[in-house]
Design a protein around this motif. Structure first.
Motif, PDB file in Angstrom:
ATOM      1  N   ASP A  52      40.621  33.890  46.182  1.00  0.00           N
ATOM      2  CA  ASP A  52      39.940  32.807  45.444  1.00  0.00           C
ATOM      3  C   ASP A  52      38.995  32.016  46.352  1.00  0.00           C
ATOM      4  OD1 ASP A  52      41.003  33.017  42.702  1.00  0.00           O
ATOM      5  OD2 ASP A  52      42.918  32.775  43.735  1.00  0.00           O
ATOM      6  N   LYS A  53      39.386  31.889  47.604  1.00  0.00           N
ATOM      7  CA  LYS A  53      38.510  31.180  48.569  1.00  0.00           C
ATOM      8  C   LYS A  53      37.221  31.991  48.801  1.00  0.00           C
ATOM      9  CE  LYS A  53      40.859  27.488  49.876  1.00  0.00           C
ATOM     10  NZ  LYS A  53      42.276  27.672  50.111  1.00  0.00           N
ATOM     11  N   ILE A  54      37.357  33.310  48.845  1.00  0.00           N
ATOM     12  CA  ILE A  54      36.167  34.163  49.022  1.00  0.00           C
ATOM     13  C   ILE A  54      35.246  33.998  47.804  1.00  0.00           C
ATOM     14  CG2 ILE A  54      35.345  36.552  49.246  1.00  0.00           C
ATOM     15  CD1 ILE A  54      38.002  37.210  50.648  1.00  0.00           C
ATOM     16  N   ILE A  55      35.833  33.983  46.628  1.00  0.00           N
ATOM     17  CA  ILE A  55      35.032  33.835  45.397  1.00  0.00           C
ATOM     18  C   ILE A  55      34.295  32.483  45.417  1.00  0.00           C
ATOM     19  CG2 ILE A  55      35.169  33.644  42.867  1.00  0.00           C
ATOM     20  CD1 ILE A  55      37.627  35.642  43.139  1.00  0.00           C
ATOM     21  N   GLU A  56      34.992  31.440  45.850  1.00  0.00           N
ATOM     22  CA  GLU A  56      34.336  30.105  45.955  1.00  0.00           C
ATOM     23  C   GLU A  56      33.147  30.177  46.904  1.00  0.00           C
ATOM     24  OE1 GLU A  56      37.051  26.981  47.202  1.00  0.00           O
ATOM     25  OE2 GLU A  56      38.396  27.508  45.538  1.00  0.00           O
ATOM     26  N   LYS A  57      33.339  30.861  48.010  1.00  0.00           N
ATOM     27  CA  LYS A  57      32.287  31.000  49.020  1.00  0.00           C
ATOM     28  C   LYS A  57      31.075  31.736  48.432  1.00  0.00           C
ATOM     29  CE  LYS A  57      32.251  32.303  53.870  1.00  0.00           C
ATOM     30  NZ  LYS A  57      32.950  31.759  54.951  1.00  0.00           N
ATOM     31  N   GLN A  59      30.137  31.874  45.364  1.00  0.00           N
ATOM     32  CA  GLN A  59      29.452  31.058  44.350  1.00  0.00           C
ATOM     33  C   GLN A  59      28.563  29.965  44.946  1.00  0.00           C
ATOM     34  OE1 GLN A  59      33.228  30.479  41.928  1.00  0.00           O
ATOM     35  NE2 GLN A  59      31.652  30.383  40.380  1.00  0.00           N
ATOM     36  N   LYS A  60      28.766  29.677  46.219  1.00  0.00           N
ATOM     37  CA  LYS A  60      27.992  28.601  46.851  1.00  0.00           C
ATOM     38  C   LYS A  60      26.508  28.933  46.923  1.00  0.00           C
ATOM     39  CE  LYS A  60      31.402  25.989  49.208  1.00  0.00           C
ATOM     40  NZ  LYS A  60      32.415  26.161  50.226  1.00  0.00           N
ATOM     41  N   ASN A  61      26.165  30.216  47.127  1.00  0.00           N
ATOM     42  CA  ASN A  61      24.749  30.591  47.181  1.00  0.00           C
ATOM     43  C   ASN A  61      24.314  31.095  45.811  1.00  0.00           C
ATOM     44  OD1 ASN A  61      22.205  31.523  47.587  1.00  0.00           O
ATOM     45  ND2 ASN A  61      22.665  32.649  49.457  1.00  0.00           N
ATOM     46  N   LYS A  62      23.512  30.289  45.132  1.00  0.00           N
ATOM     47  CA  LYS A  62      23.108  30.617  43.755  1.00  0.00           C
ATOM     48  C   LYS A  62      22.168  31.827  43.691  1.00  0.00           C
ATOM     49  CE  LYS A  62      25.539  27.281  42.154  1.00  0.00           C
ATOM     50  NZ  LYS A  62      26.924  27.716  41.956  1.00  0.00           N
ATOM     51  N   LEU A  63      21.609  32.226  44.847  1.00  0.00           N
ATOM     52  CA  LEU A  63      20.709  33.386  44.856  1.00  0.00           C
ATOM     53  C   LEU A  63      21.481  34.710  44.885  1.00  0.00           C
ATOM     54  CD1 LEU A  63      17.953  32.280  47.397  1.00  0.00           C
ATOM     55  CD2 LEU A  63      17.795  32.348  44.902  1.00  0.00           C
ATOM     56  N   THR A  64      22.763  34.631  45.182  1.00  0.00           N
ATOM     57  CA  THR A  64      23.574  35.860  45.250  1.00  0.00           C
ATOM     58  C   THR A  64      23.773  36.428  43.851  1.00  0.00           C
ATOM     59  OG1 THR A  64      24.734  34.999  47.179  1.00  0.00           O
ATOM     60  CG2 THR A  64      25.796  36.819  46.011  1.00  0.00           C
ATOM     61  N   SER A  65      23.330  37.696  43.679  1.00  0.00           N
ATOM     62  CA  SER A  65      23.459  38.298  42.343  1.00  0.00           C
ATOM     63  C   SER A  65      24.499  39.417  42.316  1.00  0.00           C
ATOM     64  CB  SER A  65      22.111  38.855  41.890  1.00  0.00           C
ATOM     65  OG  SER A  65      21.664  39.815  42.831  1.00  0.00           O
ATOM     66  N   GLY A  66      24.893  39.874  43.498  1.00  0.00           N
ATOM     67  CA  GLY A  66      25.837  40.982  43.522  1.00  0.00           C
ATOM     68  C   GLY A  66      26.832  40.872  44.656  1.00  0.00           C
ATOM     69  N   VAL A  67      27.943  41.582  44.480  1.00  0.00           N
ATOM     70  CA  VAL A  67      28.965  41.617  45.531  1.00  0.00           C
ATOM     71  C   VAL A  67      29.295  43.089  45.802  1.00  0.00           C
ATOM     72  CG1 VAL A  67      31.312  40.950  46.202  1.00  0.00           C
ATOM     73  CG2 VAL A  67      29.908  39.384  44.822  1.00  0.00           C
ATOM     74  N   TYR A  83      41.839  42.313  41.681  1.00  0.00           N
ATOM     75  CA  TYR A  83      41.976  40.873  41.376  1.00  0.00           C
ATOM     76  C   TYR A  83      40.643  40.157  41.600  1.00  0.00           C
ATOM     77  CZ  TYR A  83      43.523  36.015  42.038  1.00  0.00           C
ATOM     78  OH  TYR A  83      43.662  34.650  41.945  1.00  0.00           O
ATOM     79  N   THR A  84      40.041  40.421  42.751  1.00  0.00           N
ATOM     80  CA  THR A  84      38.785  39.749  43.118  1.00  0.00           C
ATOM     81  C   THR A  84      37.642  40.209  42.209  1.00  0.00           C
ATOM     82  OG1 THR A  84      39.583  39.776  45.393  1.00  0.00           O
ATOM     83  CG2 THR A  84      37.264  39.236  45.087  1.00  0.00           C
ATOM     84  N   ALA A  85      37.572  41.513  41.981  1.00  0.00           N
ATOM     85  CA  ALA A  85      36.476  42.068  41.172  1.00  0.00           C
ATOM     86  C   ALA A  85      36.551  41.573  39.727  1.00  0.00           C
ATOM     87  CB  ALA A  85      36.529  43.591  41.218  1.00  0.00           C
ATOM     88  N   LYS A  86      37.758  41.454  39.205  1.00  0.00           N
ATOM     89  CA  LYS A  86      37.919  40.986  37.815  1.00  0.00           C
ATOM     90  C   LYS A  86      37.336  39.587  37.669  1.00  0.00           C
ATOM     91  CE  LYS A  86      41.820  42.669  36.182  1.00  0.00           C
ATOM     92  NZ  LYS A  86      43.259  42.730  35.887  1.00  0.00           N
ATOM     93  N   LYS A  87      37.658  38.724  38.611  1.00  0.00           N
ATOM     94  CA  LYS A  87      37.153  37.346  38.559  1.00  0.00           C
ATOM     95  C   LYS A  87      35.641  37.311  38.752  1.00  0.00           C
ATOM     96  CE  LYS A  87      41.211  34.715  39.375  1.00  0.00           C
ATOM     97  NZ  LYS A  87      41.709  33.439  39.843  1.00  0.00           N
ATOM     98  N   LEU A  88      35.130  38.145  39.658  1.00  0.00           N
ATOM     99  CA  LEU A  88      33.679  38.159  39.922  1.00  0.00           C
ATOM    100  C   LEU A  88      32.917  38.705  38.717  1.00  0.00           C
ATOM    101  CD1 LEU A  88      33.727  39.417  43.618  1.00  0.00           C
ATOM    102  CD2 LEU A  88      32.958  37.161  42.838  1.00  0.00           C
ATOM    103  N   LYS A  89      33.515  39.672  38.025  1.00  0.00           N
ATOM    104  CA  LYS A  89      32.837  40.240  36.844  1.00  0.00           C
ATOM    105  C   LYS A  89      32.744  39.175  35.750  1.00  0.00           C
ATOM    106  CE  LYS A  89      30.362  43.234  35.770  1.00  0.00           C
ATOM    107  NZ  LYS A  89      29.241  43.492  36.641  1.00  0.00           N
TER     108      LYS A  89
END
Ligand code: SF4
Length: 167
Positions: A52-57, A59-67, A83-89
Motif C-alpha cells: 500500500d505504501k508503494i501504491i501511495e508513492k 500516486q504522488k506523480n500525476k504524470l505516471t500512467s503505467g506501472v 494484491y498490488t496490481a488489483k489495486k493499481l488497476k
C-alpha cells in the motif's frame, strides 16, 4: 501485504509505454546467461516493503500512467503482485510485467497457484520468456532477446492462446 523488492524506479521510459513506475521484485529462479540484473536473483536478498505504501508513492506523480513489474521474477511473488496490481488497476494504471516464464507455463502454473491468474487478470501486457544471449538484439522494444514475446494478456486469456501485440 508485503513484497520483497530489489528496488523501485519512478519516471521510467524504458520499461513500457508512457511514464511508468517500475517495481523490481527480488528473487529469480531463471539465471539467464547475460542477465542485466544479477543482483535481483538471490531470494534471501532485497528488502520487504508494504504494497500500500508503494501504491501511495506511485500516486504522488500525476504524470505516471503505467506501472511495470520487473525483476527478479514477479510471478515468484504472485500473491503480493496480484494484491498490488488489483489495486493499481482500480486506479486505472496501464499494467505490464516482465517474466522469465513463458505465458503457457504461467497458465499451467496457475492450476496450483490461484494468485498467478489473479495477477494475470490485472495485467495489460506481459513480456515473457528467459533472456537468450544468443538471440540478443538492441533493436527490440522493451525486450532483450528475440525469443521474448510482447503479449496482450486480456486477448490471450480470452482466446486461450498467447496473442502478441505491438506496443
Ligand atoms: S528472468 Fe530476467 S531477472 Fe531473471 S535471470 Fe532472466 S533476465 Fe535475469
Amino acid at each position: 501485504m508485503k513484497i520483497k523488492l530489489a528496488g523501485l524506479v519512478a519516471d521510467s521510459i524504458v520499461d513500457g509505454p508512457g511514464f511508468r513506475f517500475t517495481i523490481f521484485t527480488q528473487g529469480c529462479p531463471h539465471h539467464c546467461e547475460g542477465c542485466h540484473n544479477p543482483q535481483t536473483h538471490d531470494f534471501s536478498g532485497g528488502r520487504y516493503a508494504d504494497c500500500d505504501k508503494i501504491i501511495e508513492k506511485i500516486q504522488k506523480n500525476k504524470l505516471t500512467s503505467g506501472v511495470t513489474f520487473s525483476g527478479g521474477e514477479p510471478f515468484c511473488q504472485s500473491e503480493a503482485c496480484a494484491y498490488t496490481a488489483k489495486k493499481l488497476k482500480e486506479l486505472n494504471y496501464h499494467l505490464m510485467a516482465f517474466t522469465g516464464y513463458e505465458f503457457e507455463q504461467l497458465i499451467a502454473m496457475s492450476d496450483k497457484d490461484k494468485f498467478i491468474m489473479e495477477f494475470l487478470n490485472c495485467l495489460d501486457i506481459v513480456i515473457d520468456g528467459k533472456f537468450d544471449l544468443t538471440r540478443r538484439s538492441l533493436e527490440l522494444k522493451y525486450k532483450g532477446s528475440s525469443n521474448q514475446r510482447t503479449i496482450d494478456v486480456r486477448e490471450s486469456l480470452k482466446q486461450g492462446r498467447a496473442v502478441e501485440i505491438e506496443i
